[in-house]
Design a protein around this motif. Sequence first.
Motif, PDB file in Angstrom:
ATOM      1  N   HIS A 146       0.954  -1.079   0.092  1.00 55.81           N
ATOM      2  CA  HIS A 146      -0.452  -0.159   0.498  1.00 55.81           C
ATOM      3  C   HIS A 146       0.684   1.559   0.471  1.00 55.81           C
ATOM      4  O   HIS A 146       2.075   1.349   0.290  1.00 55.81           O
ATOM      5  CB  HIS A 146      -0.693   0.127   1.030  1.00 55.81           C
ATOM      6  CG  HIS A 146      -0.264   0.506   2.731  1.00 55.81           C
ATOM      7  ND1 HIS A 146       0.610  -0.885   3.297  1.00 55.81           N
ATOM      8  CD2 HIS A 146       0.123   0.778   3.757  1.00 55.81           C
ATOM      9  CE1 HIS A 146       1.298  -0.369   4.015  1.00 55.81           C
ATOM     10  NE2 HIS A 146       1.010   1.029   4.425  1.00 55.81           N
ATOM     11  N   THR A 147       0.286   2.324  -0.454  1.00 62.22           N
ATOM     12  CA  THR A 147       0.416   3.595  -0.109  1.00 62.22           C
ATOM     13  C   THR A 147      -0.116   4.016   0.769  1.00 62.22           C
ATOM     14  O   THR A 147      -1.306   4.195   1.030  1.00 62.22           O
ATOM     15  CB  THR A 147       1.226   4.310  -1.457  1.00 62.22           C
ATOM     16  OG1 THR A 147      -0.665   4.983  -1.456  1.00 62.22           O
ATOM     17  CG2 THR A 147       1.881   4.250  -2.305  1.00 62.22           C
ATOM     18  N   ASP A 148       0.638   5.184   2.104  1.00 61.81           N
ATOM     19  CA  ASP A 148      -0.185   5.887   3.225  1.00 61.81           C
ATOM     20  C   ASP A 148      -1.333   6.481   2.579  1.00 61.81           C
ATOM     21  O   ASP A 148      -2.267   7.200   2.650  1.00 61.81           O
ATOM     22  CB  ASP A 148       0.816   7.021   4.143  1.00 61.81           C
ATOM     23  CG  ASP A 148       1.344   5.423   4.657  1.00 61.81           C
ATOM     24  OD1 ASP A 148       1.354   4.630   5.052  1.00 61.81           O
ATOM     25  OD2 ASP A 148       2.577   5.973   5.350  1.00 61.81           O
ATOM     26  N   PHE A 149      -1.005   7.367   1.131  1.00 64.65           N
ATOM     27  CA  PHE A 149      -2.174   8.729   0.515  1.00 64.65           C
ATOM     28  C   PHE A 149      -2.006   8.164  -0.602  1.00 64.65           C
ATOM     29  O   PHE A 149      -1.125   8.070  -1.588  1.00 64.65           O
ATOM     30  CB  PHE A 149      -1.497   9.741   0.751  1.00 64.65           C
ATOM     31  CG  PHE A 149      -1.002  10.131   1.999  1.00 64.65           C
ATOM     32  CD1 PHE A 149      -2.674  10.816   2.593  1.00 64.65           C
ATOM     33  CD2 PHE A 149      -0.101  10.560   2.818  1.00 64.65           C
ATOM     34  CE1 PHE A 149      -2.561  11.379   3.447  1.00 64.65           C
ATOM     35  CE2 PHE A 149      -0.390  10.939   4.044  1.00 64.65           C
ATOM     36  CZ  PHE A 149      -1.158  11.391   4.717  1.00 64.65           C
ATOM     37  N   THR A 150      -2.757   8.475  -1.285  1.00 71.15           N
ATOM     38  CA  THR A 150      -2.977   9.001  -3.566  1.00 71.15           C
ATOM     39  C   THR A 150      -2.261  10.947  -2.500  1.00 71.15           C
ATOM     40  O   THR A 150      -2.515  11.029  -1.787  1.00 71.15           O
ATOM     41  CB  THR A 150      -3.979   8.934  -3.762  1.00 71.15           C
ATOM     42  OG1 THR A 150      -4.987   9.637  -3.302  1.00 71.15           O
ATOM     43  CG2 THR A 150      -4.078   7.434  -4.158  1.00 71.15           C
ATOM     44  N   SER A 151      -1.801  11.088  -4.678  1.00 67.71           N
ATOM     45  CA  SER A 151      -1.381  12.452  -4.296  1.00 67.71           C
ATOM     46  C   SER A 151      -2.062  13.055  -3.965  1.00 67.71           C
ATOM     47  O   SER A 151      -2.465  14.174  -2.669  1.00 67.71           O
ATOM     48  CB  SER A 151      -1.063  12.627  -5.635  1.00 67.71           C
ATOM     49  OG  SER A 151       0.084  12.443  -6.550  1.00 67.71           O
ATOM     50  N   ALA A 152      -3.890  12.740  -4.217  1.00 66.71           N
ATOM     51  CA  ALA A 152      -5.386  14.060  -4.226  1.00 66.71           C
ATOM     52  C   ALA A 152      -5.256  13.444  -2.578  1.00 66.71           C
ATOM     53  O   ALA A 152      -5.495  14.554  -2.003  1.00 66.71           O
ATOM     54  CB  ALA A 152      -6.318  12.745  -4.689  1.00 66.71           C
ATOM     55  N   GLY A 153      -4.998  11.983  -2.021  1.00 70.11           N
ATOM     56  CA  GLY A 153      -5.286  12.078  -0.758  1.00 70.11           C
ATOM     57  C   GLY A 153      -4.470  12.896   0.178  1.00 70.11           C
ATOM     58  O   GLY A 153      -4.980  12.901   1.281  1.00 70.11           O
ATOM     59  N   ALA A 154      -2.841  12.974  -0.106  1.00 72.47           N
ATOM     60  CA  ALA A 154      -1.853  13.344   0.568  1.00 72.47           C
ATOM     61  C   ALA A 154      -2.364  14.923   0.609  1.00 72.47           C
ATOM     62  O   ALA A 154      -2.404  15.476   1.755  1.00 72.47           O
ATOM     63  CB  ALA A 154      -0.887  13.791  -0.059  1.00 72.47           C
ATOM     64  N   LEU A 155      -3.127  15.696  -0.469  1.00 73.14           N
ATOM     65  CA  LEU A 155      -3.375  16.937   0.048  1.00 73.14           C
ATOM     66  C   LEU A 155      -4.184  17.692   0.454  1.00 73.14           C
ATOM     67  O   LEU A 155      -4.826  18.513   1.073  1.00 73.14           O
ATOM     68  CB  LEU A 155      -3.635  17.944  -1.809  1.00 73.14           C
ATOM     69  CG  LEU A 155      -2.433  17.658  -2.310  1.00 73.14           C
ATOM     70  CD1 LEU A 155      -2.690  17.791  -4.101  1.00 73.14           C
ATOM     71  CD2 LEU A 155      -0.976  18.580  -2.312  1.00 73.14           C
ATOM     72  N   GLN A 156      -5.333  16.061   0.799  1.00 73.96           N
ATOM     73  CA  GLN A 156      -6.803  16.203   1.439  1.00 73.96           C
ATOM     74  C   GLN A 156      -6.595  16.224   3.019  1.00 73.96           C
ATOM     75  O   GLN A 156      -6.481  17.427   3.565  1.00 73.96           O
ATOM     76  CB  GLN A 156      -7.728  15.094   0.563  1.00 73.96           C
ATOM     77  CG  GLN A 156      -8.744  15.344   1.320  1.00 73.96           C
ATOM     78  CD  GLN A 156      -9.675  16.188   1.825  1.00 73.96           C
ATOM     79  OE1 GLN A 156      -9.845  17.031   1.223  1.00 73.96           O
ATOM     80  NE2 GLN A 156     -10.520  15.934   3.253  1.00 73.96           N
ATOM     81  N   HIS A 157      -5.363  15.447   3.152  1.00 73.48           N
ATOM     82  CA  HIS A 157      -4.958  15.449   4.305  1.00 73.48           C
ATOM     83  C   HIS A 157      -3.963  16.644   5.363  1.00 73.48           C
ATOM     84  O   HIS A 157      -4.503  17.042   5.907  1.00 73.48           O
ATOM     85  CB  HIS A 157      -4.368  14.099   4.848  1.00 73.48           C
ATOM     86  CG  HIS A 157      -3.836  14.032   6.083  1.00 73.48           C
ATOM     87  ND1 HIS A 157      -4.807  13.270   6.477  1.00 73.48           N
ATOM     88  CD2 HIS A 157      -2.954  13.922   6.816  1.00 73.48           C
ATOM     89  CE1 HIS A 157      -4.185  13.404   8.291  1.00 73.48           C
ATOM     90  NE2 HIS A 157      -3.629  13.090   8.174  1.00 73.48           N
ATOM     91  N   LEU A 158      -3.468  17.809   4.072  1.00 73.33           N
ATOM     92  CA  LEU A 158      -2.970  18.192   4.119  1.00 73.33           C
ATOM     93  C   LEU A 158      -3.931  19.581   5.247  1.00 73.33           C
ATOM     94  O   LEU A 158      -3.809  20.619   5.913  1.00 73.33           O
ATOM     95  CB  LEU A 158      -1.875  18.939   3.056  1.00 73.33           C
ATOM     96  CG  LEU A 158      -1.395  20.426   3.318  1.00 73.33           C
ATOM     97  CD1 LEU A 158      -0.003  19.901   4.959  1.00 73.33           C
ATOM     98  CD2 LEU A 158      -0.593  20.933   2.452  1.00 73.33           C
ATOM     99  N   SER A 159      -5.145  19.666   4.276  1.00 74.87           N
ATOM    100  CA  SER A 159      -6.245  20.516   4.088  1.00 74.87           C
ATOM    101  C   SER A 159      -7.038  20.483   5.135  1.00 74.87           C
ATOM    102  O   SER A 159      -7.284  21.382   6.152  1.00 74.87           O
ATOM    103  CB  SER A 159      -7.049  20.556   3.106  1.00 74.87           C
ATOM    104  OG  SER A 159      -7.608  19.607   2.743  1.00 74.87           O
ATOM    105  N   THR A 160      -6.786  18.908   5.613  1.00 75.69           N
ATOM    106  CA  THR A 160      -7.408  18.655   7.206  1.00 75.69           C
ATOM    107  C   THR A 160      -6.214  18.699   8.571  1.00 75.69           C
ATOM    108  O   THR A 160      -6.771  19.565   9.437  1.00 75.69           O
ATOM    109  CB  THR A 160      -7.956  17.087   7.695  1.00 75.69           C
ATOM    110  OG1 THR A 160      -6.709  16.486   7.242  1.00 75.69           O
ATOM    111  CG2 THR A 160      -8.599  17.030   6.419  1.00 75.69           C
TER     112      THR A 160
END
Length: 291
Positions: A146-160
């Motif tokens: 697995h990866t801890d994020f996709t690219s979209a997931g990383a940027l979304q998590h940053l915004s949270t």
Amino acid sequence: MATETTTTAALCSQETDIISTTLTFWKNLTSPPAPLDFTQPGTEKIFDDLNKLNETVPIMIHDIRGCESNFSLEKNGFQYVDHDIPGLEKCKTDDEIREVLIPATEELVKKITGAYRTLVFTHRIRNLASDTSKRADNRAPAHSVHTDFTSAGALQHLSTVIKDPDTLTSLTNPNIRVLAINVWRPLKRIQKDPLAICDWRSFNPSCIIPNRMIFPGGFWNELGKVKYEAGQKWYTLKGQMPSEPVVFKQFDSRVPEGGMTVPHSAFVDPEWVDKEARESVEIKMFAFVEE
């Protein structure tokens, strides 16, 4: 087979130990599965059913002991470092990790990446051979690629994590390189269930399958499941010690395709299968580099 051995030999100045084992991937899907919406009833059952998409693939994992310096965060997406922390052997609780390990790990990441700021968003001790707890509460090794994020997931998590819009804007402007970094460290010498990491240069980002989860309150996260493709090169550091953490990317805003979200997984080393549960800690953070 010959190509894989030759490639590894080119990276290492000595013959590498090869561990024959298996890794668990997701099957090749024609389209990503629908998001898991945990605000709706029945989603936990769907979450469990996703395990039916798993497939086990025979893999050769190369031990890079003795040639660690040939691998770097920038080139391969991961880097083993010599980083001793006095008193680490006493750090077993979350409170001790916050007080001792996190500040030292942030300084390590700043040194490696040149970041002017880091922001830890989670840490987890894994010290159980198996655990029925799900998602973030599970303390057993993660035996799936697995990866801890996709690219979209990383940027979304940053915004949270960064809720102030002005701060978020300043940290994501074109002059700032945003990295998501995972620092994985043993709390004792690793034998059972070591960590395997895929060399990003051997990996096709199209093999990442987005796995989005929606939670109450409008929050969502998206990690990457991974399908197998011939040519992937997998590495480990056999007998990894607490002073030998591995630093690897889970997002890099300067990598246009796939964001350098490096695949990784626990695996079974047949030599140590009957040993006691491993003890390790992972510390995840965003790092910001001015360019």
